[in-house]
Design an enzyme around this catalytic site. Structure first.
Site, PDB file in Angstrom:
ATOM      1  N   CYS A 298     -16.588 -18.791 -53.127  1.00 26.11           N
ATOM      2  CA  CYS A 298     -17.741 -19.649 -52.841  1.00 26.11           C
ATOM      3  C   CYS A 298     -19.025 -19.078 -53.424  1.00 26.11           C
ATOM      4  CB  CYS A 298     -17.900 -19.856 -51.336  1.00 26.11           C
ATOM      5  SG  CYS A 298     -18.109 -18.336 -50.408  1.00 26.11           S
TER       6      CYS A 298
ATOM      7  N   SER B 120     -22.543  -9.348 -53.651  1.00 26.36           N
ATOM      8  CA  SER B 120     -22.299 -10.500 -52.792  1.00 26.36           C
ATOM      9  C   SER B 120     -23.598 -11.075 -52.247  1.00 26.36           C
ATOM     10  CB  SER B 120     -21.388 -10.116 -51.622  1.00 26.36           C
ATOM     11  OG  SER B 120     -20.112  -9.736 -52.074  1.00 26.36           O
TER      12      SER B 120
ATOM     13  N   GLU C 267     -20.256  -7.476 -47.710  1.00 25.07           N
ATOM     14  CA  GLU C 267     -19.299  -8.392 -47.053  1.00 25.07           C
ATOM     15  C   GLU C 267     -17.888  -8.060 -47.527  1.00 25.07           C
ATOM     16  OE1 GLU C 267     -17.545 -11.153 -48.428  1.00 25.07           O
ATOM     17  OE2 GLU C 267     -18.347 -11.252 -50.464  1.00 25.07           O
TER      18      GLU C 267
ATOM     19  N   GLY D  21      -8.440 -18.844 -42.312  1.00 23.61           N
ATOM     20  CA  GLY D  21      -8.280 -17.906 -43.420  1.00 23.61           C
ATOM     21  C   GLY D  21      -9.117 -16.655 -43.266  1.00 23.61           C
TER      22      GLY D  21
ATOM     23  N   ALA E   7     -12.478 -17.035 -41.666  1.00 24.91           N
ATOM     24  CA  ALA E   7     -12.341 -17.256 -40.226  1.00 24.91           C
ATOM     25  C   ALA E   7     -12.124 -15.937 -39.495  1.00 24.91           C
ATOM     26  CB  ALA E   7     -11.189 -18.221 -39.948  1.00 24.91           C
TER      27      ALA E   7
END
Length: 415
Positions: A51, A112, A117, A194, A197
């Site tokens: 993303c 990131s 992250e 995933g 989550a």
């Protein structure tokens, strides 16, 4: 040579990045890898699509690098219906050592949206595994991505990043806390099961949020809920709408589910609703943020606040990445010399094994002798191989190469 082409949130912006990721969303990973290897001179490819970025890492002949880059950027520009010359300013291009430095920083979470992250390490590994499975990787790419994984682990250990304080979800919750005073008592709906989550579960727990329901169209919600101590929402007609209605905060982190106007029953709500969209392309219809009583945080909004204290650059981590790149380059530079030495020793070894077999009393004696000779050769090669890498790191490889030629008569090409 190694060539990396990168379209990332920091250079392209989220609007362009969303168009690019949407353009390749329908393609299979083998299909993307096959397309990336179409230009002449490309030996191998790894495609990383998340993303926050769309990147391709190529093992390509040096003389073919420019043509391969032009072909791939042109193909992407055609997919998103824009001139290639307009896309190029948003594309990062990295070659050889710079490509390694970029990948190591990416895998370690230094490039990131939120520094550190931990989702990206798994995403990089899955991209590499997919390339291996499709037969698209090469020895050069194998070494590069294995080093990236090792560097990522070292950086995370040294920086003390555990994923709860260094994630997009964490930053989103920081922003949410200013809008939801009693966040610990909020009813949260997690859409997806995933990697994002799993990170969200840790971030929610770190803030004392216990009322969490998970929804998934894949049927994995019950197992995920049991593993993490959550409640699983039903999976059926109207189930998502009911789960949203019963929630104060919705965190959407799966491309398998889209949340639009049909999933909101505003007449049944008495409290404000906060939507957090962690997807690119969007999971939640942006128009929902304009509805009364509804607020929407997407990646672009979260990214504008990514400079919160504690979420910025980490000098120690960046230093570790720099050291890893130096070691990687030293190994690459020393490669031809080490290969030449191993080839020379290997040839002598095979002659001695053949001679020993001809003199052996039986097959058992021959096998024992061969094993002993191979072990001895390995021991003898270990120290010179280390010395070659050390010499390369110190800029003295030419002396090592000269020594090989003078002492053993070993000719080294490509060093």
């Amino acid at each position: 040579m190694l060539l990396a082409l990168s379209l990332a949130h920091a250079t392209a912006g989220f609007d362009l990045l969303e168009r690019a990721t949407a353009a390749v969303a329908g393609a299979s990973v083998p299909g993307l890898l096959h397309a990336s290897m179409q230009p002449d001179g490309v030996r191998g490819a790894v495609v990383l699509s998340t993303c926050n970025r769309l990147e391709v890492y190529l093992d390509v002949a040096s003389e073919a690098a420019d043509g391969a880059a032009q072909t791939l950027v042109g193909a992407l520009a055609q997919r998103i219906d824009m001139p290639a010359e307009s896309l190029w300013p948003s594309v990062g291009r990295f070659e050889s050592e710079a490509a390694a430095q970029h990948l190591f920083a990416v895998a370690a979470g230094l490039d990131s949206l939120v520094v550190g992250e931990d989702e990206i390490a798994g995403q990089v590994q899955r991209a590499f595994t997919a390339a291996q499975s499709a037969g698209a990787s090469t020895a050069e790419l194998d070494q590069l991505f294995q080093r990236a994984a090792s560097t990522s682990r070292q950086v995370r250990r040294s920086a003390g990043w555990d994923g709860t304080q260094t994630s997009v979800v964490h930053l989103a919750l920081e922003l949410v806390s200013t809008r939801v005073p009693e966040l610990a008592q909020a009813r949260v709906l997690l859409v997806g099961t995933g990697a994002h989550a799993r990170t969200a579960v840790r971030a929610l727990a770190s803030r004392g949020i216990r009322d969490v329901t998970v929804y998934s169209t894949t049927g994995r919600a019950p197992e995920f809920a049991e593993r993490h101590g959550l409640v699983a929402a039903p999976n059926g007609p109207g189930a998502l709408r009911d789960a949203v209605t019963a929630s104060d905060v919705v965190i959407a982190c799966t491309s398998r589910t889209e949340l639009g106007r049909a999933e909101l029953d505003l007449d049944a709500r008495t409290a404000p609703l906060l939507l957090i969209d962690l997807g690119l392309p969007h999971i939640i219809d942006p128009a929902l943020g304009n509805l009364p009583g509804v607020s929407l945080l997407d990646l672009a909004t979260i990214g504008r606040h990514a400079d919160l204290p504690g979420l910025g650059r980490n000098v120690v981590a960046e230093s570790l990445v720099g050291d890893a790149v130096v070691r990687y380059k030293a190994d690459a530079d020393a490669g031809p010399a080490v290969t030449a030495l191993r080839r020379h020793v290997g040839a002598v070894l095979e002659e001695e094994i053949a001679r020993a077999r001809s003199r052996a009393v039986d097959d058992d004696e021959a096998a024992r002798t061969e094993a002993a000779l191979r072990h001895l050769a390995g021991v003898l090669l270990h120290e010179p191989s280390l010395r070659a890498r050390e010499a390369a790191a110190q800029g003295d490889l030419h002396e090592f190469v000269a020594g090989l030629q003078s002492v053993l008569g070993v000719e080294v090409t490509g060093a």
